[in-house]
Scaffold this motif. Structure first.
Motif, PDB file in Angstrom:
ATOM      1  N   GLY A   7      -1.666  10.557  -4.813  1.00 11.89           N
ATOM      2  CA  GLY A   7      -2.421  10.740  -6.042  1.00 11.89           C
ATOM      3  C   GLY A   7      -3.775  10.088  -5.922  1.00 11.89           C
ATOM      4  N   ALA A   8      -4.727  10.570  -6.704  1.00  3.93           N
ATOM      5  CA  ALA A   8      -6.073   9.997  -6.740  1.00  3.93           C
ATOM      6  C   ALA A   8      -6.470   9.813  -8.193  1.00  3.93           C
ATOM      7  N   CYS A   9      -7.080   8.678  -8.477  1.00  5.71           N
ATOM      8  CA  CYS A   9      -7.509   8.386  -9.839  1.00  5.71           C
ATOM      9  C   CYS A   9      -8.775   7.540  -9.815  1.00  5.71           C
ATOM     10  N   THR A  10      -9.376   7.422 -10.965  1.00  3.97           N
ATOM     11  CA  THR A  10     -10.506   6.524 -11.171  1.00  3.97           C
ATOM     12  C   THR A  10     -10.095   5.567 -12.270  1.00  3.97           C
ATOM     13  N   ASP A  11     -10.185   4.266 -11.993  1.00  2.00           N
ATOM     14  CA  ASP A  11      -9.753   3.287 -12.991  1.00  2.00           C
ATOM     15  C   ASP A  11     -10.792   3.125 -14.097  1.00  2.00           C
ATOM     16  N   LYS A  12     -10.494   2.281 -15.062  1.00  2.62           N
ATOM     17  CA  LYS A  12     -11.377   2.120 -16.221  1.00  2.62           C
ATOM     18  C   LYS A  12     -12.713   1.483 -15.873  1.00  2.62           C
ATOM     19  N   PHE A  13     -12.872   1.004 -14.648  1.00  4.00           N
ATOM     20  CA  PHE A  13     -14.145   0.427 -14.214  1.00  4.00           C
ATOM     21  C   PHE A  13     -14.956   1.401 -13.362  1.00  4.00           C
ATOM     22  N   GLY A  14     -14.463   2.626 -13.198  1.00  2.00           N
ATOM     23  CA  GLY A  14     -15.173   3.628 -12.418  1.00  2.00           C
ATOM     24  C   GLY A  14     -14.899   3.571 -10.927  1.00  2.00           C
ATOM     25  N   ILE A  15     -13.872   2.839 -10.511  1.00  2.00           N
ATOM     26  CA  ILE A  15     -13.530   2.717  -9.100  1.00  2.00           C
ATOM     27  C   ILE A  15     -12.471   3.761  -8.751  1.00  2.00           C
ATOM     28  N   SER A  16     -12.701   4.485  -7.655  1.00  2.00           N
ATOM     29  CA  SER A  16     -11.763   5.515  -7.200  1.00  2.00           C
ATOM     30  C   SER A  16     -10.662   4.894  -6.348  1.00  2.00           C
ATOM     31  N   TRP A  17      -9.436   5.351  -6.608  1.00  2.00           N
ATOM     32  CA  TRP A  17      -8.261   4.865  -5.888  1.00  2.00           C
ATOM     33  C   TRP A  17      -7.457   6.048  -5.373  1.00  2.00           C
ATOM     34  N   MET A  18      -6.860   5.902  -4.190  1.00  2.00           N
ATOM     35  CA  MET A  18      -5.908   6.861  -3.648  1.00  2.00           C
ATOM     36  C   MET A  18      -4.619   6.096  -3.377  1.00  2.00           C
ATOM     37  N   VAL A  19      -3.492   6.681  -3.752  1.00  2.00           N
ATOM     38  CA  VAL A  19      -2.196   6.083  -3.481  1.00  2.00           C
ATOM     39  C   VAL A  19      -1.389   7.088  -2.677  1.00  2.00           C
ATOM     40  N   ASN A  20      -0.875   6.643  -1.543  1.00  2.00           N
ATOM     41  CA  ASN A  20      -0.070   7.496  -0.670  1.00  2.00           C
ATOM     42  C   ASN A  20       1.246   6.788  -0.386  1.00  2.00           C
TER      43      ASN A  20
ATOM     44  N   SER B  94      -7.465  12.474 -10.988  1.00  2.00           N
ATOM     45  CA  SER B  94      -8.022  13.692 -10.399  1.00  2.00           C
ATOM     46  C   SER B  94      -6.967  14.451  -9.602  1.00  2.00           C
ATOM     47  N   VAL B  95      -5.995  13.743  -9.033  1.00  2.00           N
ATOM     48  CA  VAL B  95      -4.865  14.352  -8.330  1.00  2.00           C
ATOM     49  C   VAL B  95      -3.617  13.608  -8.786  1.00  2.00           C
ATOM     50  N   PRO B  96      -2.715  14.279  -9.489  1.00  2.00           N
ATOM     51  CA  PRO B  96      -1.495  13.605  -9.935  1.00  2.00           C
ATOM     52  C   PRO B  96      -0.680  13.081  -8.752  1.00  2.00           C
ATOM     53  N   LEU B  97      -0.006  11.956  -8.969  1.00  2.00           N
ATOM     54  CA  LEU B  97       0.851  11.385  -7.933  1.00  2.00           C
ATOM     55  C   LEU B  97       2.101  12.252  -7.823  1.00  2.00           C
ATOM     56  N   GLU B  98       2.144  13.049  -6.753  1.00  2.00           N
ATOM     57  CA  GLU B  98       3.280  13.955  -6.542  1.00  2.00           C
ATOM     58  C   GLU B  98       3.367  14.310  -5.070  1.00  2.00           C
ATOM     59  N   LYS B  99       4.492  14.921  -4.701  1.00  2.00           N
ATOM     60  CA  LYS B  99       4.711  15.292  -3.308  1.00  2.00           C
ATOM     61  C   LYS B  99       3.656  16.305  -2.868  1.00  2.00           C
ATOM     62  N   GLN B 100       3.107  16.067  -1.670  1.00  2.00           N
ATOM     63  CA  GLN B 100       2.054  16.905  -1.120  1.00  2.00           C
ATOM     64  C   GLN B 100       2.579  17.696   0.071  1.00  2.00           C
ATOM     65  N   MET B 101       1.771  18.625   0.550  1.00  2.00           N
ATOM     66  CA  MET B 101       2.199  19.500   1.637  1.00  2.00           C
ATOM     67  C   MET B 101       2.519  18.744   2.918  1.00  2.00           C
TER      68      MET B 101
END
Length: 136
Positions: A117-130, A104-111
């Motif tokens: 980045g934000a994603c949903t894995d194949k099990f439907g779990i939402s993850w955020m990586v900072n 949903s949000v590509p892993l890239e430099k933010q403001m």
């Protein structure tokens, strides 16, 4: 022992597969207990009553199959956040979590200067990586 925040995820019959998937990403020790081990000999005896993954990096992730008769609402009440400054490790986790899911949000430099980045894995779990920006 200090207090810890441990995400606990409910699954719809695929907790074993999900927890083994997370172990393949994060490593560590996975302990799984079935309903059958605690006296349920009926349908679902082989399903996971409690699972706990403890990683070498100090993460703890818990999960279980939703017991029969209880409502299951996938992924809308939990997001797991991974953050830190070990960019290589966090990028590797991101690739594996997002690779078979949706981004949903590509892993890239933010403001704010970090990579996020934000994603949903194949099990439907939402993850955020900072990934924290290097300090100057």
């Amino acid at each position: 022992m200090a207090s810890r925040l441990n995400p606990y995820i409910s699954f719809n019959g695929d907790a074993r597969e999900a927890m083994e998937f997370y172990k393949s990403i994060f490593g560590g020790t996975l302990a799984l207990s079935t309903f059958g081990e605690f006296g349920n000999d009926g349908d679902g005896a082989d399903k996971i009553m409690h699972g706990m993954l403890e990683t070498d990096d100090g993460y703890t992730l818990m999960g279980a199959d939703t017991p029969p008769g209880m409502p299951y609402t996938p992924g809308d009440n939990i997001t797991v956040s991974l953050s830190g400054d070990d960019a290589d490790v966090l990028r590797r986790y991101w690739e594996k979590l997002s690779g078979s899911g949706s981004v949903s949000v590509p892993l890239e430099k933010q403001m704010w200067g970090d990579e996020f980045g934000a994603c949903t894995d194949k099990f439907g779990i939402s993850w955020m990586v900072n990934i924290g920006a290097p300090q100057s």
